[in-house]
Write a protein that holds these residues in place. Structure first.
Motif, mmCIF file in Angstrom:
data_model
loop_
_atom_site.group_PDB
_atom_site.id
_atom_site.type_symbol
_atom_site.label_atom_id
_atom_site.label_comp_id
_atom_site.label_asym_id
_atom_site.label_seq_id
_atom_site.Cartn_x
_atom_site.Cartn_y
_atom_site.Cartn_z
ATOM 1 N N TYR A 76 0.822 -1.211 0.000
ATOM 2 C CA TYR A 76 0.000 0.000 0.000
ATOM 3 C C TYR A 76 0.857 1.262 0.000
ATOM 4 O O TYR A 76 0.459 2.286 -0.543
ATOM 5 N N THR B 277 -2.208 -4.899 3.836
ATOM 6 C CA THR B 277 -2.787 -3.795 3.060
ATOM 7 C C THR B 277 -4.220 -3.498 3.509
ATOM 8 O O THR B 277 -4.599 -2.341 3.692
ATOM 9 N N ALA B 278 -5.019 -4.554 3.710
ATOM 10 C CA ALA B 278 -6.392 -4.361 4.203
ATOM 11 C C ALA B 278 -6.367 -3.715 5.589
ATOM 12 O O ALA B 278 -7.167 -2.814 5.883
ATOM 13 N N TYR C 78 -5.840 0.079 5.133
ATOM 14 C CA TYR C 78 -6.950 0.866 4.584
ATOM 15 C C TYR C 78 -8.166 0.882 5.503
ATOM 16 O O TYR C 78 -8.883 1.873 5.567
ATOM 17 N N LEU C 79 -8.401 -0.224 6.211
ATOM 18 C CA LEU C 79 -9.543 -0.265 7.140
ATOM 19 C C LEU C 79 -9.178 0.330 8.501
ATOM 20 O O LEU C 79 -10.020 0.372 9.394
ATOM 21 N N GLN C 80 -7.926 0.753 8.655
ATOM 22 C CA GLN C 80 -7.466 1.381 9.901
ATOM 23 C C GLN C 80 -7.755 0.489 11.116
ATOM 24 O O GLN C 80 -8.215 0.954 12.155
ATOM 25 N N ILE C 81 -7.492 -0.815 10.962
ATOM 26 C CA ILE C 81 -7.811 -1.749 12.051
ATOM 27 C C ILE C 81 -6.838 -1.553 13.211
ATOM 28 O O ILE C 81 -5.628 -1.549 13.029
ATOM 29 N N PHE D 261 -17.377 0.047 5.175
ATOM 30 C CA PHE D 261 -16.423 1.016 5.719
ATOM 31 C C PHE D 261 -16.485 2.345 4.964
ATOM 32 O O PHE D 261 -16.577 3.418 5.567
ATOM 33 N N SER E 248 -10.739 1.117 13.370
ATOM 34 C CA SER E 248 -11.748 0.060 13.367
ATOM 35 C C SER E 248 -11.246 -1.095 14.210
ATOM 36 O O SER E 248 -10.074 -1.143 14.593
ATOM 37 N N LEU F 282 -10.469 -10.181 4.178
ATOM 38 C CA LEU F 282 -9.483 -9.097 4.192
ATOM 39 C C LEU F 282 -8.802 -8.949 2.835
ATOM 40 O O LEU F 282 -8.504 -7.836 2.400
ATOM 41 N N THR G 218 -10.725 -7.030 0.428
ATOM 42 C CA THR G 218 -10.594 -5.606 0.752
ATOM 43 C C THR G 218 -9.316 -5.028 0.147
ATOM 44 O O THR G 218 -9.330 -3.939 -0.444
ATOM 45 N N ALA G 219 -8.214 -5.748 0.264
ATOM 46 C CA ALA G 219 -6.953 -5.294 -0.343
ATOM 47 C C ALA G 219 -7.102 -5.209 -1.859
ATOM 48 O O ALA G 219 -6.635 -4.251 -2.489
ATOM 49 N N TYR H 295 -8.888 -1.899 -2.699
ATOM 50 C CA TYR H 295 -8.131 -0.653 -2.515
ATOM 51 C C TYR H 295 -6.938 -0.543 -3.458
ATOM 52 O O TYR H 295 -6.581 0.535 -3.897
ATOM 53 N N LEU H 296 -6.314 -1.687 -3.759
ATOM 54 C CA LEU H 296 -5.165 -1.666 -4.686
ATOM 55 C C LEU H 296 -5.629 -1.733 -6.140
ATOM 56 O O LEU H 296 -4.800 -1.708 -7.052
#
Lengths: 299, 299
Positions: free
Chosen positions: A242, A276-277, A280-283, B245, B262, B273, B276-277, B280-281
């Motif tokens: 990312y 990367t997930a 982006y999800l700000q976990i 999200f 989160s 997950l 999700t990556a 975003y990518l």
């Protein structure tokens, strides 16, 4: 829990199907080691195998493949486009799960020692296993190829890590070492101007001051008439996907250029994508080992 | 390739440690089935086990746990905060790898039939396995709890899917079915106004016109003095995490509120997950089964 290692031995034979098939059979011959993929290229005259398996067993499989290659491939007579210095040219070990880079270095050294002792091939340790700075990079070790190796081994700085200063008469010299998994990741831009992709590649790659574990070049995708930043992420924990992606995004914006997609070539470890997930999800407080269901099943 | 299934049986006993420990021992008793986690709550008087394993074997383990529960738990005398209708209250099967939802429905039906035949417990099939719309939702099946079950089974619409209209004298009634994996995913906002989290929860959850496979409520995190949208993603392929999200992000912006983080509670399948990556990518033509290294190792 089993310690899982990937190994990608490269052999200097891409034309003789009998030899290639026999290497395939050896690669598949033991339990708990899986041949994920292999490819042979006649022009390159080279075959690349991708195996994954138990760290205790995979070295035995690789040794048997190398023994077969030593008996059946004469690198001194082999001609192809790809540079080469050994019947088995290079053997990288990659940590996959439950194992550290340091442990893979040990595995590589044990195999190197055994190959030298039993097969009489001189070995250079490379990448993470290298014993000197100028031996990290495979291209530097292999420079001069099989033709120049006899005299190269006599130079002060090219004493092999295992073995004498003398090539094996048919199997030449082999490089063995540990490295991180490599992720081939390309980012497509909405421009037909390759100079923009080249400029951005220079920004993200470590060799020009960018991210340490990123290699990159600009490439033109002729069929789509778009430019691409083509990268090898050589350590996705040191330089996450990312981070390169977002850097390309904001650097491209300077030229009014946008990212229109990306390509992941071949295989990637789940963690490279899950990291990367997580970004982006700000976990918060995410624990990869404990929170990903499949991690309980790989044992 | 092995077909991997998760099963999360719920038992109406959270206080008697001997019974709980014996259930743990049975859960661990067979090869190729792993007990990932279990938790008991004395107030709820309930224990929940998470097992993963080979689809051929896991049903046998679950059957043995249910047999033990039938012999040792009397749900008609059991008191706790959690609603219950059976010694084994509910048994969901979840597809994990190499197996479809439909196959999990078959597994659930086979177990239901066996449990009824051998243990004489009436069974309702629920969720994906339900034979009628009003049997999808567990809460509707369980309504009235063990106390009202004898008369409920006599109602036209509550003939059990397997067995007679008569509860087991000590084990009551059990619901068995297949469902998708659930991901507990909470999004934290930089506001102390819970009404904003509540408004956004209504927007994202299916029951109010939002995403079909998302359940959600607003929650106040008292210790941090922030509001949270707390969600259960009941089918991450139907409603991906990133979609909920990003919707929360743009809905929060209306109030000048931002996402500050989160939480992922418990376990999530890697694919939830990695999808999700992939988003975003902007990865083109990504093939989860073929491009994630670990997928070759789960067999």
């Amino acid at each position: 829990m089993v310690k899982l290692v990937e190994c990608i031995p490269n052999f200097s034979e891409g034309q003789d199907l009998e030899i290639i098939n026999n290497l395939v059979e050896i690669a598949k011959s033991m339990p708990n080691v899986t041949l994920l993929d292999y490819s042979s290229d006649a022009n390159h005259n080279r075959s690349v195998f991708t195996l994954v398996g138990d760290s205790e067993i995979i070295s035995e499989v690789i040794f048997q493949m190398m023994k077969y290659a030593t008996d059946h491939i004469d690198v001194t007579k082999q001609i192809g486009e790809h540079p080469r210095m050994g019947a088995t040219d290079v053997v990288p070990f990659v940590p996959i799960k439950g194992i550290t880079s340091e442990e893979c270095v040990l595995i590589s050294k044990e195999l190197a020692k055994r190959v030298n002792t039993e097969l009489n091939i001189p070995i250079f340790l490379y990448e993470e296993s290298a014993t000197a700075a100028n031996r990290k990079n495979l291209a530097k070790i292999r420079k001069g190829q099989i033709e120049k190796m006899p005299e190269k081994l006599l130079l002060d700085e090219w004493q092999p890590d295992f073995g004498d200063r003398k090539i094996h008469p048919t199997a030449g010299v082999t490089a063995i070492g540990a490295r991180m998994p490599l992720v081939a990741f390309n980012v497509n831009l909405d421009t037909d101007d390759i100079t923009i992709a080249n400029k951005i590649a220079r920004i993200v790659r470590g060799s020009n001051g960018g991210f340490k574990y990123c290699k990159g070049i600009g490439v033109m995708l002729e069929d789509r008439n778009i430019a691409q930043v083509s990268m090898n992420m050589v350590n996705f924990e040191g330089t996450p996907l990312y981070r390169a992606f977002e850097t390309i995004r904001f650097e491209a914006q300077r030229y009014g250029v946008n990212i229109i997609g990306s390509e992941l070539i071949g295989l990637a470890p789940a963690k490279a994508l899950i990291d990367t997930a997580e970004y982006y999800l700000q976990i918060e407080d995410f624990d990869y080992n404990k929170q990903v269901l499949e991690n309980y099943l790989l044992n």
